[in-house]
Design an enzyme around this catalytic site. Structure first.
Site, mmCIF file in Angstrom:
data_model
loop_
_atom_site.group_PDB
_atom_site.id
_atom_site.type_symbol
_atom_site.label_atom_id
_atom_site.label_comp_id
_atom_site.label_asym_id
_atom_site.label_seq_id
_atom_site.Cartn_x
_atom_site.Cartn_y
_atom_site.Cartn_z
ATOM 1 N N TYR A 56 38.920 39.150 44.311
ATOM 2 C CA TYR A 56 39.177 38.061 43.359
ATOM 3 C C TYR A 56 38.207 38.127 42.179
ATOM 4 C CZ TYR A 56 41.012 33.329 42.393
ATOM 5 O OH TYR A 56 41.641 32.240 41.861
ATOM 6 N N TYR A 105 45.692 40.874 34.435
ATOM 7 C CA TYR A 105 47.090 40.864 34.907
ATOM 8 C C TYR A 105 47.684 39.471 34.759
ATOM 9 C CZ TYR A 105 51.015 41.013 38.250
ATOM 10 O OH TYR A 105 52.242 40.901 38.856
#
Lengths: 142, 377
Positions: B274, B322
């Protein structure tokens, strides 16, 4: 007046105590009567031994900067005209870590810098514990 | 751990989300994941959801789908909730408390112009000091890491550049234009030392994951990806209570997941860690033992985590390039599945059979790790 209260957000019980003590020139911590460990003002149970026998105590106000950041985008409307300002994590002499602003001497702030508490009035009977760099001229805390 | 497999994985980003509400996005993502598994909607009997459009997200999702699950879990530990859900779903499936588990998430925070959405307001002993949530807390973490290990702003920036290099191989990534270290350092300072490009995106997006027990997975449509291990850990909620600013819950959740899987960190072919902020990637790399304490900046700067490197990391482009619709956890899982199935196109890591996915939540507060593989345990 409403704007000042907004700076503190919603307060209840023990949280309010911290700011009431600060208005009287005291940095409130908790002391565990069972194991002797110190904790922050809003602890209800000792992080060291699990005892609920916590009593209020007034910190020396002396500490060192553990980490700091210069805020360029403030989430608080009341602080927007003070940007960029410093938010620091301070390790107090009692072994407790707290958050605070250091409003002055920004260029001299570094990790490990010695600081002492000061109090910023916010509303009637309420103040914020803050910190300033210790200089040769600073009064010695009792 | 044996016997649990991911059989469906889908996500929606960018133009794919236009005009859809949060509820509708969760439906679309769910049906894509179920379709690729070849499963019927009414077979879903376990739901796992932490979408913040409702205080009871699992019930909202079930009602929207028109199903009545017999197992639900709305664990709310921040963006890594979905890695925790993976572990919890595995337990529920193993215990027979459900047969088909659905994880789903969606957010329209960018198009709704809500900015980064969080239900968190710092507590009374932090709020008045004007720290941004969560960026100032991560900034304090970065400041300490730089002091303790000499990590530089250039190394933080290199993390964002590496993410962008992967995104440039991903036609669906939000940001694909070339990015340099100088570009990152020139972007506006948010809370020192973190610049805007050190911080994750704010986008719309949705994702869904479907799991079953492995004996059933073999008969379903897509290549099953097995859950070999999972672990979760917590260190604090708010930054002033974080004991060691340079060490996160990943230092516990990672080893727990690897131990359950019976694997070492060197057995991992691809990593999805993450990246809420560049510093979170660096600390997670150290916590997992990918490199020694203080060495993560040099590792990323060397190109090891970039396309072609020996430690493929955040191969979709991550939360930095992204997408990042508030909570990124489910997207890490979807990308891991795509890599392990060989569906990652130009960004495909060769011979990727085992992945480690790490989700974090809050201000580096919670850690949830999963180990996935196409090899049967």
């Amino acid at each position: 007046m409403q704007a000042s209260t907004d700076r503190l957000g919603a307060l209840s019980g023990a949280e309010r105590e911290l700011f009431e003590y600060a208005a009287r020139g005291q940095l409130l911590l908790r002391h565990c009567r069972k194991c002797g460990q110190h904790g922050t003002a809003a602890r209800y149970i000792c992080a060291g031994c699990g005892s609920q026998q916590l009593e209020p105590m007034s910190a020396s106000g002396i500490g060192t900067v553990h980490a700091f950041t210069v805020v360029h985008r403030s989430p608080l409307e009341q602080l927007r005209d003070r940007v960029p300002y410093v938010v620091a994590l301070v390790d107090l002499a009692e072994g407790v870590r707290v958050l605070g602003n250091i409003w002055h001497d920004q260029a001299d702030i570094h990790v490990g810098a010695r600081v002492e508490v000061e109090f910023e009035a916010v509303a009637e009977g309420l103040a914020l514990p803050q910190f300033r760099l210790v200089t040769a001229d600073s009064p010695i805390q009792p | 751990m044996t016997g649990i497999s991911i059989v469906g994985a889908a996500d929606l980003v960018g133009d794919e989300t236009v005009g859809q509400s949060v509820d509708q996005l969760m439906v679309t993502a769910t049906m894509l994941a179920l379709d690729e598994a070849g499963l019927d909607l009414q077979s879903v009997d376990g739901v796992f959801c932490a979408t913040p459009n409702d205080n009871m997200p699992t019930l909202r999702l079930a009602e929207t789908l028109g199903i009545r699950p017999r197992f639900f879990d709305g664990t709310s530990v921040g963006g890594g909730s979905y890695e925790s859900f993976l572990g919890h779903a595995a337990l529920a499936l193993q215990a027979g408390l459900c047969d088909v588990a659905l994880l789903a998430y969606a957010s329209t925070q960018k198009s709704s112009r809500g900015g980064f959405q969080t239900r968190s307001t710092p507590p009374a002993w932090e709020y008045p000091y004007g720290l941004s949530y969560p960026s100032s807390s991560f900034a304090l973490i970065a400041n300490r890491h730089m002091h303790q290990y000499g990590t530089t702003s250039e190394q933080l920036a290199a993390t964002a550049v590496a993410a962008r290099d992967w995104a440039r191989l991903n036609p669906r990534a939000a940001r694909r234009e070339p990015l340099s270290v100088a570009d990152v350092l020139a972007s506006p300072m948010i809370s020192s030392p973190l610049h805007k490009l050190d911080c994750c995106l704010v986008t719309d997006g949705a994702g869904a994951i479907v799991l079953t027990r492995s004996d059933r997975a073999a008969d379903l449509a897509a290549t099953p990806v097995h859950v070999l291990g999972h672990g979760e850990a917590f260190t604090h909620r708010y930054i002033s209570a974080m004991d060691d600013l340079t060490r996160s819950a990943a230092a516990q959740s990672g080893p727990r997941a690897l131990q359950m899987a019976g694997l070492q960190i060197r057995d991992i072919d691809v990593f999805q860690l993450y990246d809420a902020f560049t510093i979170s990637v660096l600390i997670t790399l150290e916590d997992l033992g990918v490199c020694a304490r203080g060495e993560s900046g040099a590792l990323v700067e060397s190109g090891a985590t970039s396309p072609g490197g020996s430690i493929p990391l955040n191969t979709s482009g991550g939360g930095l390039s992204y997408c990042h619709p508030g909570m990124f956890g489910i997207f890490l899982l979807v990308e891991a599945v795509r890599q392990l199935r060989g569906e990652a196109g130009d960004r495909q890591v060769n011979n990727a059979t085992t992945a480690l996915v790490h989700g974090l939540g809050g201000v580096l507060s919670s850690g949830s790790t999963a180990v996935l593989s196409t090899r049967t345990p």
